[in-house]
Design an enzyme around this catalytic site. Structure first.
Site, PDB file in Angstrom:
ATOM      1  N   TYR A 197      55.492  40.370  30.269  1.00  0.00           N
ATOM      2  CA  TYR A 197      55.736  38.941  30.046  1.00  0.00           C
ATOM      3  C   TYR A 197      57.162  38.745  29.518  1.00  0.00           C
ATOM      4  O   TYR A 197      57.896  39.710  29.323  1.00  0.00           O
ATOM      5  CB  TYR A 197      54.683  38.371  29.085  1.00  0.00           C
ATOM      6  CG  TYR A 197      53.353  38.138  29.772  1.00  0.00           C
ATOM      7  CD1 TYR A 197      53.178  37.049  30.622  1.00  0.00           C
ATOM      8  CD2 TYR A 197      52.289  39.006  29.615  1.00  0.00           C
ATOM      9  CE1 TYR A 197      51.977  36.832  31.282  1.00  0.00           C
ATOM     10  CE2 TYR A 197      51.081  38.803  30.274  1.00  0.00           C
ATOM     11  CZ  TYR A 197      50.931  37.712  31.106  1.00  0.00           C
ATOM     12  OH  TYR A 197      49.754  37.505  31.770  1.00  0.00           O
ATOM     13  N   CYS A 386      36.979  36.346  36.820  1.00  0.00           N
ATOM     14  CA  CYS A 386      37.816  36.025  35.666  1.00  0.00           C
ATOM     15  C   CYS A 386      39.309  35.954  35.971  1.00  0.00           C
ATOM     16  O   CYS A 386      40.054  35.264  35.293  1.00  0.00           O
ATOM     17  CB  CYS A 386      37.558  37.027  34.542  1.00  0.00           C
ATOM     18  SG  CYS A 386      37.852  38.748  34.974  1.00  0.00           S
ATOM     19  N   CYS A 410      32.949  34.441  35.333  1.00  0.00           N
ATOM     20  CA  CYS A 410      32.549  35.829  35.607  1.00  0.00           C
ATOM     21  C   CYS A 410      31.707  35.914  36.876  1.00  0.00           C
ATOM     22  O   CYS A 410      30.802  35.104  37.087  1.00  0.00           O
ATOM     23  CB  CYS A 410      31.776  36.369  34.406  1.00  0.00           C
ATOM     24  SG  CYS A 410      31.114  38.017  34.728  1.00  0.00           S
ATOM     25  N   LYS A 478      32.574  54.186  41.014  1.00  0.00           N
ATOM     26  CA  LYS A 478      31.738  52.994  40.920  1.00  0.00           C
ATOM     27  C   LYS A 478      30.608  53.158  39.903  1.00  0.00           C
ATOM     28  O   LYS A 478      29.523  52.586  40.066  1.00  0.00           O
ATOM     29  CB  LYS A 478      31.192  52.664  42.306  1.00  0.00           C
ATOM     30  CG  LYS A 478      32.294  52.309  43.307  1.00  0.00           C
ATOM     31  CD  LYS A 478      31.939  51.076  44.078  1.00  0.00           C
ATOM     32  CE  LYS A 478      33.144  50.515  44.776  1.00  0.00           C
ATOM     33  NZ  LYS A 478      32.829  49.317  45.521  1.00  0.00           N
TER      34      LYS A 478
HETATM   35  C1  LIG Z   1      30.568  49.219  51.333  1.00  0.00           C
HETATM   36  C2  LIG Z   1      30.478  47.999  50.501  1.00  0.00           C
HETATM   37  C3  LIG Z   1      31.072  47.972  49.251  1.00  0.00           C
HETATM   38  C4  LIG Z   1      30.978  46.841  48.475  1.00  0.00           C
HETATM   39  N1  LIG Z   1      31.543  46.845  47.235  1.00  0.00           N
HETATM   40  C5  LIG Z   1      31.450  45.745  46.470  1.00  0.00           C
HETATM   41  C6  LIG Z   1      32.034  45.702  45.179  1.00  0.00           C
HETATM   42  O1  LIG Z   1      32.630  46.680  44.726  1.00  0.00           O
HETATM   43  N2  LIG Z   1      31.944  44.574  44.447  1.00  0.00           N
HETATM   44  C7  LIG Z   1      31.276  43.487  44.912  1.00  0.00           C
HETATM   45  O2  LIG Z   1      31.224  42.483  44.212  1.00  0.00           O
HETATM   46  N3  LIG Z   1      30.711  43.478  46.117  1.00  0.00           N
HETATM   47  C8  LIG Z   1      30.779  44.583  46.910  1.00  0.00           C
HETATM   48  N4  LIG Z   1      30.213  44.569  48.150  1.00  0.00           N
HETATM   49  C9  LIG Z   1      29.466  43.396  48.563  1.00  0.00           C
HETATM   50  C10 LIG Z   1      28.078  43.380  47.935  1.00  0.00           C
HETATM   51  O3  LIG Z   1      27.570  44.693  47.856  1.00  0.00           O
HETATM   52  C11 LIG Z   1      27.147  42.502  48.733  1.00  0.00           C
HETATM   53  O4  LIG Z   1      27.731  41.219  48.875  1.00  0.00           O
HETATM   54  C12 LIG Z   1      25.787  42.344  48.063  1.00  0.00           C
HETATM   55  O5  LIG Z   1      25.287  43.571  47.593  1.00  0.00           O
HETATM   56  C13 LIG Z   1      24.800  41.709  49.041  1.00  0.00           C
HETATM   57  O6  LIG Z   1      23.567  41.531  48.431  1.00  0.00           O
HETATM   58  P1  LIG Z   1      22.371  40.796  49.179  1.00  0.00           P
HETATM   59  O7  LIG Z   1      21.225  40.837  48.245  1.00  0.00           O
HETATM   60  O8  LIG Z   1      22.800  39.488  49.698  1.00  0.00           O
HETATM   61  O9  LIG Z   1      22.068  41.665  50.473  1.00  0.00           O
HETATM   62  P2  LIG Z   1      21.593  43.212  50.610  1.00  0.00           P
HETATM   63  O10 LIG Z   1      22.060  44.014  49.474  1.00  0.00           O
HETATM   64  O11 LIG Z   1      22.005  43.603  51.975  1.00  0.00           O
HETATM   65  O12 LIG Z   1      20.034  43.113  50.500  1.00  0.00           O
HETATM   66  C14 LIG Z   1      19.197  42.754  51.546  1.00  0.00           C
HETATM   67  C15 LIG Z   1      17.843  43.402  51.300  1.00  0.00           C
HETATM   68  O13 LIG Z   1      16.924  42.803  52.173  1.00  0.00           O
HETATM   69  C16 LIG Z   1      16.039  43.806  52.683  1.00  0.00           C
HETATM   70  N5  LIG Z   1      15.476  43.245  53.908  1.00  0.00           N
HETATM   71  C17 LIG Z   1      16.133  42.933  55.053  1.00  0.00           C
HETATM   72  N6  LIG Z   1      15.278  42.388  55.937  1.00  0.00           N
HETATM   73  C18 LIG Z   1      14.078  42.330  55.331  1.00  0.00           C
HETATM   74  C19 LIG Z   1      12.798  41.843  55.735  1.00  0.00           C
HETATM   75  N7  LIG Z   1      12.594  41.292  56.907  1.00  0.00           N
HETATM   76  N8  LIG Z   1      11.767  41.959  54.861  1.00  0.00           N
HETATM   77  C20 LIG Z   1      11.927  42.518  53.638  1.00  0.00           C
HETATM   78  N9  LIG Z   1      13.116  42.996  53.219  1.00  0.00           N
HETATM   79  C21 LIG Z   1      14.173  42.888  54.047  1.00  0.00           C
HETATM   80  C22 LIG Z   1      16.969  44.994  52.848  1.00  0.00           C
HETATM   81  O14 LIG Z   1      16.247  46.202  52.906  1.00  0.00           O
HETATM   82  C23 LIG Z   1      17.829  44.885  51.603  1.00  0.00           C
HETATM   83  O15 LIG Z   1      17.269  45.580  50.507  1.00  0.00           O
HETATM   84  C24 LIG Z   1      30.289  45.704  48.951  1.00  0.00           C
HETATM   85  C25 LIG Z   1      29.700  45.724  50.210  1.00  0.00           C
HETATM   86  C26 LIG Z   1      29.789  46.860  50.983  1.00  0.00           C
HETATM   87  C27 LIG Z   1      29.135  46.860  52.314  1.00  0.00           C
HETATM   88  C1  LIG Z   2      41.074  36.758  32.534  1.00  0.00           C
HETATM   89  C2  LIG Z   2      41.968  37.515  31.630  1.00  0.00           C
HETATM   90  C3  LIG Z   2      42.959  36.858  30.935  1.00  0.00           C
HETATM   91  C4  LIG Z   2      43.772  37.560  30.050  1.00  0.00           C
HETATM   92  N1  LIG Z   2      44.677  36.873  29.313  1.00  0.00           N
HETATM   93  C5  LIG Z   2      45.362  37.506  28.325  1.00  0.00           C
HETATM   94  C6  LIG Z   2      46.129  36.768  27.409  1.00  0.00           C
HETATM   95  O1  LIG Z   2      46.140  35.536  27.418  1.00  0.00           O
HETATM   96  N2  LIG Z   2      46.842  37.462  26.499  1.00  0.00           N
HETATM   97  C7  LIG Z   2      46.815  38.819  26.418  1.00  0.00           C
HETATM   98  O2  LIG Z   2      47.488  39.388  25.571  1.00  0.00           O
HETATM   99  N3  LIG Z   2      46.039  39.540  27.240  1.00  0.00           N
HETATM  100  C8  LIG Z   2      45.294  38.920  28.185  1.00  0.00           C
HETATM  101  N4  LIG Z   2      44.429  39.636  28.968  1.00  0.00           N
HETATM  102  C9  LIG Z   2      44.263  41.094  28.746  1.00  0.00           C
HETATM  103  C10 LIG Z   2      43.057  41.346  27.818  1.00  0.00           C
HETATM  104  O3  LIG Z   2      43.341  40.913  26.510  1.00  0.00           O
HETATM  105  C11 LIG Z   2      42.645  42.833  27.765  1.00  0.00           C
HETATM  106  O4  LIG Z   2      43.683  43.556  27.189  1.00  0.00           O
HETATM  107  C12 LIG Z   2      42.322  43.401  29.128  1.00  0.00           C
HETATM  108  O5  LIG Z   2      41.376  42.595  29.788  1.00  0.00           O
HETATM  109  C13 LIG Z   2      41.800  44.829  29.044  1.00  0.00           C
HETATM  110  O6  LIG Z   2      40.639  44.899  28.266  1.00  0.00           O
HETATM  111  P1  LIG Z   2      39.167  45.037  28.934  1.00  0.00           P
HETATM  112  O7  LIG Z   2      39.221  46.232  29.837  1.00  0.00           O
HETATM  113  O8  LIG Z   2      38.256  45.206  27.777  1.00  0.00           O
HETATM  114  O9  LIG Z   2      38.920  43.775  29.687  1.00  0.00           O
HETATM  115  C14 LIG Z   2      43.609  38.956  29.883  1.00  0.00           C
HETATM  116  C15 LIG Z   2      42.621  39.613  30.604  1.00  0.00           C
HETATM  117  C16 LIG Z   2      41.790  38.912  31.463  1.00  0.00           C
HETATM  118  C17 LIG Z   2      40.698  39.631  32.199  1.00  0.00           C
HETATM  119  S1  SF4 Z   3      32.338  41.523  35.926  1.00  0.00           S
HETATM  120 FE1  SF4 Z   3      33.003  39.493  35.254  1.00  0.00          FE
HETATM  121  S2  SF4 Z   3      34.301  39.855  33.481  1.00  0.00           S
HETATM  122 FE2  SF4 Z   3      34.041  41.822  34.519  1.00  0.00          FE
HETATM  123  S3  SF4 Z   3      35.848  41.900  35.797  1.00  0.00           S
HETATM  124 FE3  SF4 Z   3      34.190  41.069  37.070  1.00  0.00          FE
HETATM  125  S4  SF4 Z   3      34.447  38.867  36.849  1.00  0.00           S
HETATM  126 FE4  SF4 Z   3      35.662  39.775  35.240  1.00  0.00          FE
END
Ligand SMILES: Cc1cc2nc3c(=O)[nH]c(=O)nc-3n(C[C@H](O)[C@H](O)[C@H](O)COP(=O)(O)OP(=O)(O)OC[C@H]3O[C@@H](n4cnc5c(N)ncnc54)[C@H](O)[C@@H]3O)c2cc1C
Ligand SMILES: Cc1cc2nc3c(=O)[nH]c(=O)nc-3n(C[C@H](O)[C@H](O)[C@H](O)COP(=O)(O)O)c2cc1C
Ligand code: SF4
Length: 683
Positions: A197, A386, A410, A478
């Site tokens: 900053y 966030c 969040c 993860k």
């Molecule tokens: C490789 C990958 C990595 C990802 N990483 C992230 C991440 O890091 N962060 C993030 O926020 N998002 C991530 N996503 C996205 C996230 O995982 C998905 O958006 C979310 O999990 C989808 O959830 P859902 O419940 O909608 O669907 P799903 O998780 O697909 O659930 C559908 C469920 O329905 C069941 N089903 C289907 N048809 C039927 C039926 N006819 N009858 C009964 N059951 C049925 C299936 O078996 C399944 O359990 C990722 C996606 C992928 C593909």
């Molecule tokens: C949405 C968001 C806003 C932030 N804003 C500030 C801020 O205003 N001032 C600051 O010093 N740090 C800021 N930070 C950094 C946090 O204070 C903190 O150091 C950072 O998220 C790492 O900690 P954590 O892993 O516990 O989240 C921010 C972080 C996030 C996620």
């Molecule tokens: S889980 Fe919520 S608070 Fe944590 S990084 Fe994702 S959005 Fe931000």
């Protein structure tokens, strides 16, 4: 009380101020108690959250930054007196919790000022910039120590701040701090010789080319933060505690180039040697605490660690710097209570700073103290709710306007800072609800509907809950996604939600329900080309299908890049082919997350083909077509296809049939969870 964290729950002191325990809520813009967009706006929503956090066993609460000059309309904080009278009333209530509060005042952002994509013309076009000045003075808010490229658009040059502007900022720090003190605030934190900053830009040589008394020598570069603390002490007295947000080491190779953990590199910013001197220098100038992390906006993943960064990523450097000062030192950045507790016990740090975990679960410290850790919903470090400021080649901050205006929401806790839009209200009429699909979307809808009083059954065609998030969370880094999944499954159990496994719903008449929720997820998209039948789908790979040594990944979005990262870490040779002009060129993925992966690929010389597509795979050779029609060939043992997903609802939406999760709109946990709440609140 949980004896496991004995040291965390011991008191400590900042100057003469006693703090009841060693948990510090770190500042997060969005939890700012003074809204910094409107004049005289005391943010009731943030104030309520901070009070809730204070009631949940937190020693020191630091709300998000308060600019001494507002970003919108440019009002000086010290002239907005009404904010302080509201603060005074609030502090009486706040102090009943036993917690203390510091207000973090900021000098500004300099070149790190996030320029939204749709507003970059205000920075580029002098006429438009002047016209917009009374509302948003881009030239002022991005003014830097010397002329510098913006972090958000390298073609935008941020001007040098004037001496007169510096003087006004210092004056306002003193006046604002005095008003805070009079309102009952326990101390001030100066933002920030941290994270790149404005004040930090003054201290680092690569961003400060001034030739006046604020540039050049060590003393000149640190003059601005030193003059600020002196002014605050002059106005508030020498015993009034002042902390400084401090990045121990910049971890920066140059503009837009960070250094990864463990990397051997030449520091462009503050290295450890200078930091040892600087920490002591800041202490001697009057600062009473260092609230530490690492990094700059060029190495943003240190200050805002994504899941790729190790837990407690800043601890080693912070513990080192503590040896050079006599004032308390706080460490933030993916801190874990067990490691923090040990470090506090061994006098490595004085307190643990935590940010995002409070947004997911404001009561997590109470749960920790009471031995209820399994009930803590973990933060997955996604930044999707966030802090989703995305940036990639040619595109400045790409973010929905609504997200710009509402930081600190969040992805997995929709109630957080959402203006009361999401609330669990008991249902007026108890209904039978059938949820088809036991992924996160199905589980979350079932959870909220059950908490509202409905009688819910989940029908899942496999023998497990979790859906696509099971393979999605399988990679090493993860761990917190896996913990989150465990949390969801646990909550389903605790709420005694009926789950019928191995039950595929094909026919609605098999369901006895008033409302039906379709949460059946999505199916992978497939690209067709000669040899595409040999491609392995990303999900199949994550489920365990073996690949060879050299692997072409089609699709350089987040999933493709995470797979490439994992392959490389496991000694394989990934080659990424992406049709767009940059990797992870998508809205909503925070630059801190995406820049880590881009820097990783660059540093490790991973072969990346941008503006390219795969046209053929035959005899162990992948044919790649480039932007100008040129064809290149790379040897590969396997291809992984990661080009997105399409919704796969088993039934269509109607009056009492609701679509949730990827079945409604392919997204991520934020879209899935927020949609689940929308539906569960309605039925
Ligand atoms: C490789 C990958 C990595 C990802 N990483 C992230 C991440 O890091 N962060 C993030 O926020 N998002 C991530 N996503 C996205 C996230 O995982 C998905 O958006 C979310 O999990 C989808 O959830 P859902 O419940 O909608 O669907 P799903 O998780 O697909 O659930 C559908 C469920 O329905 C069941 N089903 C289907 N048809 C039927 C039926 N006819 N009858 C009964 N059951 C049925 C299936 O078996 C399944 O359990 C990722 C996606 C992928 C593909
Ligand atoms: C949405 C968001 C806003 C932030 N804003 C500030 C801020 O205003 N001032 C600051 O010093 N740090 C800021 N930070 C950094 C946090 O204070 C903190 O150091 C950072 O998220 C790492 O900690 P954590 O892993 O516990 O989240 C921010 C972080 C996030 C996620
Ligand atoms: S889980 Fe919520 S608070 Fe944590 S990084 Fe994702 S959005 Fe931000």
């Amino acid at each position: 009380m949980n004896n496991k964290y004995k040291s965390i729950f011991t008191p400590w002191k900042i100057g003469n101020l006693k703090i009841k325990n060693r948990v510090v809520l770190c500042p997060m813009g969005g939890t700012s108690i003074f809204g910094w967009m409107e004049k005289n706006h005391f943010d009731k929503q943030a104030a309520d959250l901070l009070l809730e956090i204070a009631k949940n066993e937190v020693g020191l609460v630091i709300p998000g930054i308060a600019p001494v000059k507002d970003v919108m309309f440019g009002h000086w904080l010290h002239k907005s007196k009404k904010k302080f009278s509201q603060l005074k009333e609030y502090m009486t209530e706040f102090h009943k919790t036993g917690a203390k509060m510091f207000i973090q005042l900021t000098a500004g952002f300099g070149r790190s000022f996030a320029i939204p994509e749709n507003m970059k013309m205000l920075a580029k076009n002098k006429f438009l910039g002047t016209l917009a000045k009374p509302i948003m003075n881009m030239s002022y808010h991005s003014a830097s120590p010397s002329e510098l490229p913006s972090r958000w658009d390298e073609t935008i040059k941020c001007r040098a701040i004037t001496k007169k502007e510096i003087d006004k900022i210092i004056y306002s720090f003193g006046q604002s701090a005095k008003l805070c003190k009079e309102a009952g605030i326990d101390g001030i934190e100066v933002h920030a010789v941290h994270e790149g900053y404005l004040l930090d830009q003054f201290t680092t040589e690569y961003t400060n080319k001034r030739t006046d008394e604020y540039g050049g020598s060590f003393e000149n570069r640190y003059r601005f933060p030193v003059e600020i603390v002196k002014e605050i002490k002059k106005q508030c007295g020498k015993d009034f505690p002042v902390s400084v947000r401090y990045s121990v080491v910049s971890k920066t190779k140059g503009f837009d180039e960070g250094a990864l953990p463990g990397e051997d590199f030449v520091e462009a910013g503050r290295d450890m040697k200078e930091s040892e001197k600087a920490a002591k220098y800041l202490q001697d100038a009057g600062y009473d605490m260092l609230n530490c992390d690492n990094g700059t906006y060029d190495a943003w993943y240190w200050a805002h660690p994504p899941a790729y960064m190790p837990t407690n990523c800043n601890l080693e450097d912070v513990e080192h710097i503590k040896k050079f000062v006599d004032i308390p030192v706080v460490c933030a950045g993916r801190m874990t209570p067990d490691v923090a507790d040990k470090s506090i016990e061994n006098k490595g740090i004085d307190a643990m700073g935590v940010g995002r975990q409070f947004l997911v679960d404001p009561a997590w410290v109470t749960k920790l103290k009471n031995g209820k850790e399994e009930d803590i919903q973990p933060c997955i470090c996604c930044h999707n709710g966030c802090f989703n400021m995305a940036h990639y080649k040619g595109v400045a901050n790409l973010q929905d306007f609504d997200d710009t205006m509402h930081m600190c929401r969040c992805a997995i806790n929709p109630e957080m800072m959402n203006d009361g839009k999401f609330k669990i209200i008991p249902a007026k009429k108890i209904k039978k609800v059938a949820v088809i699909g036991g992924g996160v979307g199905g589980m979350e809808t079932a959870r909220i509907a059950t908490m509202r009083g409905h009688k819910v059954t989940i029908y899942e065609k496999t023998d497990k809950l979790g859906g696509v998030f099971l393979p999605a969370s399988v990679l090493d880094f993860k761990e917190y996604d896996r913990m989150l999944l465990k949390w969801y499954v646990n909550q389903v159990k605790k709420l005694k939600i009926e789950v019928k496994f191995n039950t595929e719903i094909k026919d609605l008449s098999s369901l006895d329900a008033d409302e039906i929720v379709v949460a059946t997820g999505s199916t992978p998209r497939i690209l067709r080309f000669e040899g595409s039948d040999k491609a392995i789908d990303a999900l199949d790979y994550l489920k365990g299908v073996e690949v060879g040594e050299r692997v072409v990944i089609i699709g350089g979005g987040l999933t493709g890049c995470e797979i490439a990262y994992d392959l490389h870490k496991n000694g394989k040779t990934p080659i990424i082919v992406e049709i767009k002009n940059d990797l992870i060129a998508v809205k909503g993925v925070c630059l801190a997350n995406s820049s880590y992966l881009r820097d990783y690929f660059k540093t490790n010389k991973v072969d990346v083909h941008l503006e390219s597509s795969v046209v053929k795979f035959s005899n162990g050779v992948v044919h790649i077509l480039g932007r100008n029609g040129e064809e290149s060939k790379v040897k590969a043992d396997s291809i992984i296809m990661s080009v997105g997903y399409t919704p796969a609802p088993v039934f269509q939406k109607s009056k009492n049939i609701h679509l949730v999760g990827d079945a409604s709109h392919v997204g991520n946990l934020r879209t899935v969870v927020w949609r689940a709440w929308e539906v569960a609140e309605k039925i």
